[in-house]
Structures are given as structure tokens and as C-alpha cells.
Design a protein around this motif. Structure first.
Motif, PDB file in Angstrom:
ATOM      1  N   SER A   1      38.798 -18.030 -25.011  1.00 30.64           N
ATOM      2  CA  SER A   1      37.661 -18.052 -25.922  1.00 30.64           C
ATOM      3  C   SER A   1      36.834 -16.784 -25.776  1.00 30.64           C
ATOM      4  CB  SER A   1      36.792 -19.275 -25.618  1.00 30.64           C
ATOM      5  OG  SER A   1      36.146 -19.094 -24.353  1.00 30.64           O
ATOM      6  N   ARG A   2      35.878 -16.634 -26.669  1.00 29.75           N
ATOM      7  CA  ARG A   2      35.005 -15.460 -26.633  1.00 29.75           C
ATOM      8  C   ARG A   2      34.233 -15.388 -25.330  1.00 29.75           C
ATOM      9  NH1 ARG A   2      29.852 -13.793 -27.905  1.00 29.75           N
ATOM     10  NH2 ARG A   2      29.679 -11.767 -28.937  1.00 29.75           N
ATOM     11  N   ARG A   3      33.687 -16.526 -24.922  1.00 24.97           N
ATOM     12  CA  ARG A   3      32.925 -16.557 -23.668  1.00 24.97           C
ATOM     13  C   ARG A   3      33.850 -16.232 -22.495  1.00 24.97           C
ATOM     14  NH1 ARG A   3      28.037 -15.704 -22.052  1.00 24.97           N
ATOM     15  NH2 ARG A   3      26.935 -17.516 -22.845  1.00 24.97           N
ATOM     16  N   GLU A   4      35.041 -16.791 -22.544  1.00 27.30           N
ATOM     17  CA  GLU A   4      35.977 -16.529 -21.457  1.00 27.30           C
ATOM     18  C   GLU A   4      36.404 -15.062 -21.434  1.00 27.30           C
ATOM     19  OE1 GLU A   4      38.811 -19.480 -22.559  1.00 27.30           O
ATOM     20  OE2 GLU A   4      37.765 -21.104 -21.475  1.00 27.30           O
ATOM     21  N   ARG A   5      36.434 -14.414 -22.585  1.00 27.46           N
ATOM     22  CA  ARG A   5      36.742 -12.980 -22.597  1.00 27.46           C
ATOM     23  C   ARG A   5      35.602 -12.182 -21.962  1.00 27.46           C
ATOM     24  NH1 ARG A   5      40.115 -11.416 -28.096  1.00 27.46           N
ATOM     25  NH2 ARG A   5      41.383 -13.302 -28.117  1.00 27.46           N
ATOM     26  N   GLU A   6      34.383 -12.659 -22.162  1.00 27.85           N
ATOM     27  CA  GLU A   6      33.248 -12.001 -21.503  1.00 27.85           C
ATOM     28  C   GLU A   6      33.417 -12.096 -19.993  1.00 27.85           C
ATOM     29  OE1 GLU A   6      29.891 -14.102 -23.066  1.00 27.85           O
ATOM     30  OE2 GLU A   6      29.780 -12.869 -24.884  1.00 27.85           O
ATOM     31  N   ILE A   7      33.800 -13.293 -19.547  1.00 28.42           N
ATOM     32  CA  ILE A   7      34.035 -13.510 -18.124  1.00 28.42           C
ATOM     33  C   ILE A   7      35.155 -12.583 -17.645  1.00 28.42           C
ATOM     34  CG2 ILE A   7      34.985 -15.162 -16.464  1.00 28.42           C
ATOM     35  CD1 ILE A   7      32.170 -15.888 -17.047  1.00 28.42           C
ATOM     36  N   LEU A   8      36.218 -12.508 -18.441  1.00 28.39           N
ATOM     37  CA  LEU A   8      37.383 -11.705 -18.071  1.00 28.39           C
ATOM     38  C   LEU A   8      37.014 -10.223 -17.971  1.00 28.39           C
ATOM     39  CD1 LEU A   8      40.369 -11.867 -17.464  1.00 28.39           C
ATOM     40  CD2 LEU A   8      40.840 -11.895 -19.916  1.00 28.39           C
ATOM     41  N   GLU A   9      36.209  -9.788 -18.869  1.00 27.55           N
ATOM     42  CA  GLU A   9      35.793  -8.379 -18.845  1.00 27.55           C
ATOM     43  C   GLU A   9      35.015  -8.077 -17.563  1.00 27.55           C
ATOM     44  OE1 GLU A   9      34.010  -7.200 -22.468  1.00 27.55           O
ATOM     45  OE2 GLU A   9      33.428  -5.222 -21.731  1.00 27.55           O
ATOM     46  N   LEU A  10      34.172  -9.006 -17.158  1.00 25.04           N
ATOM     47  CA  LEU A  10      33.412  -8.814 -15.928  1.00 25.04           C
ATOM     48  C   LEU A  10      34.317  -8.912 -14.708  1.00 25.04           C
ATOM     49  CD1 LEU A  10      30.216 -10.817 -16.921  1.00 25.04           C
ATOM     50  CD2 LEU A  10      30.353  -8.350 -16.502  1.00 25.04           C
ATOM     51  N   MET A  11      35.351  -9.738 -14.809  1.00 23.38           N
ATOM     52  CA  MET A  11      36.325  -9.816 -13.709  1.00 23.38           C
ATOM     53  C   MET A  11      37.015  -8.467 -13.537  1.00 23.38           C
ATOM     54  SD  MET A  11      38.005 -13.564 -14.565  1.00 23.38           S
ATOM     55  CE  MET A  11      39.474 -13.337 -13.549  1.00 23.38           C
ATOM     56  N   VAL A  12      37.416  -7.865 -14.666  1.00 23.01           N
ATOM     57  CA  VAL A  12      38.087  -6.563 -14.626  1.00 23.01           C
ATOM     58  C   VAL A  12      37.164  -5.508 -14.029  1.00 23.01           C
ATOM     59  CG1 VAL A  12      39.070  -4.717 -16.052  1.00 23.01           C
ATOM     60  CG2 VAL A  12      39.630  -7.092 -16.549  1.00 23.01           C
ATOM     61  N   ALA A  13      35.863  -5.659 -14.300  1.00 22.06           N
ATOM     62  CA  ALA A  13      34.890  -4.708 -13.762  1.00 22.06           C
ATOM     63  C   ALA A  13      34.587  -4.969 -12.298  1.00 22.06           C
ATOM     64  CB  ALA A  13      33.608  -4.776 -14.587  1.00 22.06           C
ATOM     65  N   GLY A  14      35.139  -6.052 -11.765  1.00 16.62           N
ATOM     66  CA  GLY A  14      34.958  -6.351 -10.353  1.00 16.62           C
ATOM     67  C   GLY A  14      33.686  -7.109 -10.020  1.00 16.62           C
ATOM     68  N   ALA A  15      33.081  -7.719 -11.018  1.00 19.69           N
ATOM     69  CA  ALA A  15      31.821  -8.430 -10.783  1.00 19.69           C
ATOM     70  C   ALA A  15      32.056  -9.708  -9.986  1.00 19.69           C
ATOM     71  CB  ALA A  15      31.163  -8.768 -12.120  1.00 19.69           C
ATOM     72  N   SER A  16      31.112 -10.012  -9.119  1.00 17.42           N
ATOM     73  CA  SER A  16      31.164 -11.261  -8.361  1.00 17.42           C
ATOM     74  C   SER A  16      30.729 -12.407  -9.264  1.00 17.42           C
ATOM     75  CB  SER A  16      30.217 -11.184  -7.177  1.00 17.42           C
ATOM     76  OG  SER A  16      28.874 -11.058  -7.641  1.00 17.42           O
ATOM     77  N   HIS A  17      30.953 -13.619  -8.803  1.00 16.47           N
ATOM     78  CA  HIS A  17      30.495 -14.773  -9.586  1.00 16.47           C
ATOM     79  C   HIS A  17      28.979 -14.723  -9.787  1.00 16.47           C
ATOM     80  CE1 HIS A  17      34.215 -17.486  -8.669  1.00 16.47           C
ATOM     81  NE2 HIS A  17      34.517 -16.383  -9.319  1.00 16.47           N
ATOM     82  N   GLN A  18      28.266 -14.328  -8.735  1.00 15.57           N
ATOM     83  CA  GLN A  18      26.817 -14.248  -8.824  1.00 15.57           C
ATOM     84  C   GLN A  18      26.403 -13.231  -9.889  1.00 15.57           C
ATOM     85  OE1 GLN A  18      24.556 -16.199  -7.206  1.00 15.57           O
ATOM     86  NE2 GLN A  18      23.044 -15.197  -8.524  1.00 15.57           N
ATOM     87  N   ARG A  19      27.064 -12.097  -9.877  1.00 16.67           N
ATOM     88  CA  ARG A  19      26.737 -11.042 -10.842  1.00 16.67           C
ATOM     89  C   ARG A  19      27.045 -11.513 -12.258  1.00 16.67           C
ATOM     90  NH1 ARG A  19      23.414  -7.562 -12.680  1.00 16.67           N
ATOM     91  NH2 ARG A  19      24.363  -5.875 -13.891  1.00 16.67           N
ATOM     92  N   MET A  20      28.168 -12.183 -12.422  1.00 15.46           N
ATOM     93  CA  MET A  20      28.526 -12.701 -13.747  1.00 15.46           C
ATOM     94  C   MET A  20      27.450 -13.669 -14.237  1.00 15.46           C
ATOM     95  SD  MET A  20      32.603 -13.567 -13.560  1.00 15.46           S
ATOM     96  CE  MET A  20      33.730 -12.517 -12.668  1.00 15.46           C
ATOM     97  N   ALA A  21      26.991 -14.521 -13.313  1.00 12.81           N
ATOM     98  CA  ALA A  21      25.975 -15.514 -13.685  1.00 12.81           C
ATOM     99  C   ALA A  21      24.711 -14.812 -14.159  1.00 12.81           C
ATOM    100  CB  ALA A  21      25.690 -16.424 -12.488  1.00 12.81           C
ATOM    101  N   GLU A  22      24.332 -13.746 -13.461  1.00 15.61           N
ATOM    102  CA  GLU A  22      23.125 -13.016 -13.848  1.00 15.61           C
ATOM    103  C   GLU A  22      23.285 -12.364 -15.218  1.00 15.61           C
ATOM    104  OE1 GLU A  22      22.617 -10.206 -10.723  1.00 15.61           O
ATOM    105  OE2 GLU A  22      22.189 -11.721  -9.197  1.00 15.61           O
TER     106      GLU A  22
END
Lengths: 226, 101
Positions: free
Chosen positions: A158-179
Motif C-alpha cells: 500500500s501507499r503507507r507501506e511504501r512510505e515505510i519501505l522508503e524509510l527502511m531503505v534509508a536505514g531509519a529505525s522504528h522510532q525514527r519512522m514513527a516520528e
């Protein structure tokens, strides 16, 4: 007497002995070596200056930048490109063909094969060594099927999941993604798990590797949060 | 006898090698033989490559895509050439076709 269409050839190889041997071989096949090159810069200069019919280049010329170098040779200068590999390796053949080469030569070629290869590419054909075409086609088919499978799985993200995926690729932590996404860490973890499941992988690392290998976010658009 | 005189303009399923045929390398050429050893025909490199892909799972469209990438030819050229080659193999009784549901 056999009529041979004489081609103007540039030889590019980092080893002097190989350059000299190829010069002799190409001349024996009835063609003219108009320049030799020992590195990428001299190859570009030779191609610009001589506008050869064919460039015979060692597979390692250009390194990671080989596709761009070969595109310059083929498109800008109109030369046909034959790549000389040090091993009759299926992987090397695939890389060379996908990078846009007009032909692939292995280090066990003989004079007759060299002559056929030059004649083939001059006739507008692609030269692949005897016995390697079947394996190449099979490899291309398998790769295409794998890619189709990946694209199918990615289409379900989904679109939201792609946002998550993009942050994963950038190496963001779960905390950072949440922020960044104004979500709770628990929700982020749920999304990450969903992404992993939908992509059919087993870990965050594998998910990122898949996205990078197939360039999924660039090809299908990212969903960067504002 | 099945009429294959027309080209494969419509999907015909997936080709597979007829059972009992053996491919052997003879003097730099691949030759197909029946199980009883009788010689069928010789295949050039391209025909051999397509023959190897006739495994019952590979669609002709996949062969066309692969040939386009490998040989840098336009899709319609590759499709026509592969069509012709598969037709020849079919007419020679070397491959059979399995319908895809």
C-alpha cells in the motif's frame, strides 16, 4: 579467393601483450587496427578520433561505468562493440549483453571465431559464442520470471507501506519512522511486518535488498511524506 | 495429422520436446536422434537454443522477450523468427504443444 569486408577496428585491453596479439589476429583476419587503447580515456579518445567500425574491448574496461562507456561508443560514435571476456562465464555474458554490447568473445576463441564475430557484428547481428545462446536465453527467462514475481508482490504494497519501505531503505529505525510518519512505534512495527510478508521475504534486510536490486521505489514512485 | 500450416498468430500453449528424442553433439553440430538411434535432423545454434527451451513450461512469448534482449532485434522480428522455428520443429514432429488453461 574469399572476399572479406575490411573493418576498421580499435583494440582496447589493459595488457600490452594482449593488445599486440589481438592486433596481429585482427590483421590476419583481413581487418585494419586503426588504434589501440590501454584504458578508458584512451579508448574514448581513439573512438572519437578514428570512428572505428568495431571496438574490441576487454570486459573490465569501464568497471561499474561500463554501460555508459559502451553506450558512448555505440550510440555517439556508431561503432559496434565486441567485449572480450577472460572466462567463458554465463554471468559475464549476461552482464555484457545487458550492458548493450553487440557481442561476447571468450578467451578460448580462435582466429576463425574472431573473424566470424567481427563479420557478424558488422552485419548488424549480435555475436554470442557457440553453445552459449541457449544458456543465455534460459537465464534471461528465469530473471524475467523472477522480476515479474517481485513486481507482482510489490504491487500489493500500500501507499503507507511504501512510505515505510522508503524509510527502511534509508536505514531509519522504528522510532525514527514513527516520528516522521506520526505513528506509534507499535503501528510502525506492524507495517514493517506487513511489508516483509507482502514482499515474500524473511527480514527487513531482504526487503531492502529487493527494493534496491529491482529499483522498485524509483520505477514505481516513492511516497515520501511531506 | 494436425494442420500447422498457419503461423502461431494465436497462443497455442507451451511447446515441449517429444519424448524419446536424444540430442547429441556430432562434429560441432547438435543432431537429434530417435530412441532407436535413427537420425532425425541437425540443429543450428539458434534452433538448438529454442529446442532447449521447449520444456513444457516456457511460453513462446518468453522466448521472444529473451531473444530480443540477447540479440538486440526488434520484437516483431524475433517473434516471426521464433514462430517459424517452432513451426518447423512442430512440422518435423520434434515438439508437442500443451494447452495452457
Amino acid at each position: 579467393m574469399t572476399d572479406t569486408v575490411s573493418c576498421r577496428v580499435v583494440v582496447a585491453h589493459p595488457w600490452r601483450l594482449a593488445r599486440e596479439a589481438l592486433e596481429v589476429a585482427i590483421a590476419s583476419a583481413g581487418h585494419q587496427v586503426v588504434a589501440v587503447a590501454h584504458d578508458e580515456a584512451s579508448l574514448v579518445e581513439a573512438t572519437q578520433g578514428e570512428h572505428p567500425d568495431v571496438v574490441l574491448a576487454d570486459e573490465h574496461f569501464g568497471g561499474e561505468g561500463a554501460p555508459a562507456l559502451w553506450e558512448t561508443i555505440r550510440v555517439e560514435h556508431g561503432s559496434r562493440l565486441l567485449v572480450l571476456a577472460r572466462e567463458a562465464d554465463q554471468g559475464a555474458l549476461l552482464r555484457v549483453i545487458e550492458a548493450g554490447s553487440d557481442g561476447f568473445l571468450t578467451n578460448d576463441l580462435d582466429l576463425a571465431q574472431l573473424s566470424r564475430a567481427v563479420a557478424s557484428v558488422m552485419a548488424g547481428e549480435t555475436y554470442i559464442p557457440p553453445g552459449m545462446l541457449g544458456l543465455l536465453l534460459r537465464e534471461l527467462i528465469v530473471r524475467r520470471r523472477n522480476e515479474d514475481g517481485v513486481l507482482d508482490r510489490f504491487s500489493r504494497v500500500s501507499r503507507r507501506e511504501r512510505e515505510i519501505l522508503e524509510l527502511m531503505v534509508a536505514g531509519a529505525s522504528h522510532q525514527r519512522m514513527a516520528e516522521v510518519l506520526f505513528l506509534s512505534p507499535h503501528t510502525v512495527r506492524t507495517h514493517v511486518q506487513k511489508v516483509i510478508e507482502k514482499l515474500g521475504v524473511h527480514s527487513r534486510t531482504e526487503a531492502v535488498a529487493m527494493v534496491v536490486e529491482y529499483d522498485l521505489l524509483n520505477r514505481f514512485g516513492s511516497s515520501a511524506p511531506s | 495429422m494436425t494442420d500447422h500450416s498457419e503461423t502461431f498468430a494465436e497462443p497455442r500453449g507451451r511447446p515441449s520436446q517429444r519424448a524419446g528424442i536424444e540430442a547429441r553433439r556430432v562434429d560441432d553440430v547438435t543432431v537429434l536422434f530417435e530412441a532407436d538411434g535413427s537420425r532425425l535432423c541437425a540443429l543450428n545454434e539458434t534452433a538448438l537454443a529454442l529446442w532447449d527451451l521447449c520444456d513444457g513450461h516456457t511460453d513462446p512469448s518468453e522466448m521472444v522477450d529473451a531473444v530480443c534482449t540477447a540479440c538486440g532485434v526488434p520484437r516483431d522480428t524475433a517473434a516471426a523468427d521464433i514462430d517459424q522455428a517452432l513451426l518447423a520443429l512442430t512440422d518435423a514432429g520434434l515438439i508437442e504443444w500443451t494447452a495452457v488453461r
